[in-house]
Design a protein around this motif. Structure first.
Motif, mmCIF file in Angstrom:
data_model
loop_
_atom_site.group_PDB
_atom_site.id
_atom_site.type_symbol
_atom_site.label_atom_id
_atom_site.label_comp_id
_atom_site.label_asym_id
_atom_site.label_seq_id
_atom_site.Cartn_x
_atom_site.Cartn_y
_atom_site.Cartn_z
ATOM 1 N N SER A 89 36.021 30.486 34.910
ATOM 2 C CA SER A 89 37.483 31.165 35.099
ATOM 3 C C SER A 89 38.101 31.572 33.091
ATOM 4 O O SER A 89 38.823 32.337 32.488
ATOM 5 C CB SER A 89 38.781 31.008 35.976
ATOM 6 O OG SER A 89 37.762 31.994 37.028
ATOM 7 N N ARG A 112 38.683 34.211 30.234
ATOM 8 C CA ARG A 112 39.603 34.513 29.882
ATOM 9 C C ARG A 112 40.348 34.443 28.315
ATOM 10 O O ARG A 112 40.660 35.261 28.253
ATOM 11 C CB ARG A 112 40.851 34.058 31.093
ATOM 12 C CG ARG A 112 41.317 34.153 32.359
ATOM 13 C CD ARG A 112 42.861 33.782 33.000
ATOM 14 N NE ARG A 112 42.521 33.315 34.105
ATOM 15 C CZ ARG A 112 42.437 31.660 34.831
ATOM 16 N NH1 ARG A 112 41.386 31.336 34.255
ATOM 17 N NH2 ARG A 112 42.343 32.164 36.607
ATOM 18 N N ASP A 170 43.275 41.288 34.187
ATOM 19 C CA ASP A 170 43.399 40.727 33.579
ATOM 20 C C ASP A 170 42.389 39.536 34.542
ATOM 21 O O ASP A 170 40.913 39.098 34.753
ATOM 22 C CB ASP A 170 43.502 39.774 32.873
ATOM 23 C CG ASP A 170 44.188 40.459 31.638
ATOM 24 O OD1 ASP A 170 43.877 41.672 31.414
ATOM 25 O OD2 ASP A 170 45.059 40.067 30.480
ATOM 26 N N GLU A 171 42.805 39.679 35.889
ATOM 27 C CA GLU A 171 42.561 38.617 36.813
ATOM 28 C C GLU A 171 41.329 39.512 37.315
ATOM 29 O O GLU A 171 40.427 38.526 37.762
ATOM 30 C CB GLU A 171 42.923 38.489 38.453
ATOM 31 C CG GLU A 171 43.161 36.763 39.021
ATOM 32 C CD GLU A 171 42.712 36.046 37.535
ATOM 33 O OE1 GLU A 171 41.999 35.462 38.356
ATOM 34 O OE2 GLU A 171 43.963 35.650 36.904
ATOM 35 N N VAL A 219 38.028 39.387 35.473
ATOM 36 C CA VAL A 219 37.485 37.921 34.901
ATOM 37 C C VAL A 219 37.361 37.580 36.292
ATOM 38 O O VAL A 219 35.683 37.264 36.550
ATOM 39 C CB VAL A 219 38.698 37.030 35.281
ATOM 40 C CG1 VAL A 219 38.439 34.895 35.285
ATOM 41 C CG2 VAL A 219 39.534 36.652 33.764
#
Length: 498
Positions: free
Chosen positions: A262, A266, A299-300, A303
């Motif tokens: 992750s 990121r 963003d999470e 990812v």
């Protein structure tokens, strides 16, 4: 001098210690048996109380057993996969003990929760095609990502699935992918031949990983991607292990690997945003995906999804490629037919790479692909959860219980496939019986990249069959089934150019 008990027969007194030892030896298994039955009785009593409170006194659980408290039947499942090396034995034991007249439903306790094991075409179809009754339920949702396509339902899942299909599974995408990956496949096979001896499991994973990383994230091979490959392997090991977060467990290692992966993605996401890099890969497609209100994925979410999609995209395909190499080496007549068909295609192409337009002519190659997927059983099971009490075949699947859809049992059942453990591409002269071929799952959550997986197999089989000959160096190697199935030597082969 020993003291004798008054009035006791000396021979009888001498035998007493053996009686104590026998009692001590029998105590643990008898205690475990009592605990098992007590645990099963507890779950049946809890269900009986619930059905009485809801005015449904005739509802009943499927036959089966819940095993030990907390661990359930996980030890038995692991025993069949690891020690006995009979992965179908767990289901066969259920059928032997409780019969086939259950509709393919058996109660159990797996992966940390009460569960119903489902293993018939009709029951599998019910679970896989009833989104209002059954939701997704991974044993370790944190490992696949809370917002991953593998872990969400409803509109969120449909939106992400559409993004994946658009990027890697529609005809125009497959055409571009076929053109992009073939140089790497051809170069990899030349390298295999120069080495003369390679481990197919290692080499197929390497070339598939490099292709998937290029397609999905536009990353070329580097020391970082080599580290990421190891992290993905650790993540996969945790997904197929008991979800116990303790030092030294596969699950704990998988959590560490997930965090590292992750972090890398990121950083890549921030780099793309800073550079305003639109890109033309799957990660960029996820970055452009919007919900109904026009909001981009967080963003999470990006990812979570790219980690899960890379893992799903290369691990299963690499395993299927390894099995194709292995099975064809053990089936010379099938390899001869494959080579004959692909030689004809090569002559027609005059040195050019194949395209999706050639695939309809590759009928035997398609049979080899489907038979490889059936025999390999890369995805032995999928996980769901009952969103409400579901009645089926006179039994109740209770709300909140895990549902383990055992896909593998369909593909190895002699009722559906003649001599099911034999690799026989010619069996695909006729289609499989309805509902008995579920290598990509089924229903609305069927693998979104199934055509991409087939394309990669066809491309590898084409280049391998027309340019190379190979043989297994350890044809009698045992098959290992944890964390996934493969020959114990990784399918070590001797390979050379034709």
């Amino acid at each position: 001098m020993e003291t004798m008990v008054a009035g006791a027969d000396p021979d009888q007194q001498a035998a007493w210690p053996w009686g104590w030892w026998l009692a001590i030896a029998l105590l643990p298994p008898l205690l475990a048996l009592a605990i098992c039955h007590g645990n099963d009785a507890f779950h049946r009593a809890a269900f009986a109380l619930k059905r009485w409170l809801h005015g449904r006194p005739r509802a009943r659980l499927p036959p089966g057993h819940m095993g030990l408290p907390f661990v359930g039947e996980n030890p038995a499942l692991k025993r069949y996969f690891r020690r006995a090396r009979r992965p179908d034995g767990f289901v066969h034991d259920k059928k032997r003990r409780y019969g086939d007249a259950t509709g393919g439903l058996y109660r159990t306790h797996l992966f940390g929760s009460p569960a119903v094991l489902v293993c018939s075409p009709a029951a599998n179809k019910l679970v896989l095609q009833s989104p209002d009754s059954f939701g997704v339920c991974w044993p370790a949702p944190d490992l696949v990502g809370a917002s991953s396509i593998l872990n969400v339902d409803g509109a969120r899942h449909a939106r992400l699935r559409a993004c994946v299909v658009e990027a890697v599974n529609r005809p125009s995408s497959l055409r571009s992918i076929a053109r992009a990956i073939q140089p790497r496949v051809a170069a990899a096979l030349r390298t295999w031949a120069r080495k003369s001896t390679v481990t197919a499991a290692v080499e197929t994973k390497k070339v598939t990983f490099e292709n998937i990383f290029k397609m999905f994230v536009s990353m070329e091979p580097s020391p970082l991607t080599e580290e990421m490959d190891a992290w993905f392997a650790g993540l996969l090991g945790g997904l197929r292990a008991f979800p116990l977060d303790l030092p030294g467990t596969a699950f704990r290692r998988a959590l560490r690997c997930r965090r590292k992966l992750s972090a890398v993605f990121r950083d890549e996401l921030r780099r793309r945003k800073d550079a305003a890099d639109g890109g033309d890969d799957l990660m960029s497609a996820l970055m452009r995906t919007e919900d109904e209100g026009g909001r981009l994925l967080s963003d999470e979410e990006v990812v979570d999804n790219i980690v899960s999609l890379v893992l799903a995209g290369y691990q299963s395909t690499a395993a299927a490629l390894m099995w194709a190499v292995y099975l064809l080496a053990k089936t010379p007549h099938a390899l001869a037919k494959l080579r004959e068909e692909n030689d004809a295609i090569r002559r027609d192409k005059n040195g050019e790479f194949i395209t999706p337009d050639d695939i309809p002519k590759m009928k035997y190659t398609a049979k080899v692909v489907e038979e490889t997927l059936r025999v390999a059983n890369v995805a032995a099971m999928v996980h769901r959860v009952a969103l409400k009490d579901v009645e089926y075949g006179g039994y109740t699947i209770p709300q909140g219980w895990r549902v383990v859809v055992w896909l593998r049992s369909l593909h190895t059942d002699p009722n559906y496939y003649d001599d099911p453990l034999r690799f026989n591409p010619d069996r695909w002269e006729e289609p499989a019986k309805p509902g008995t071929y579920q290598v990509f799952g089924g229903g609305y959550r069927m693998c979104a990249g199934n055509m991409l997986a087939r394309l990669q197999l066809i491309i590898m089989l084409h280049h391998l069959s027309v340019g190379y000959k190979w043989e297994l160096l350890n044809p009698g190697a045992e098959i290992v089934y944890i964390p996934h199935s493969y020959p114990s030597d990784g399918a070590l082969i001797a390979i050379s150019e034709l």
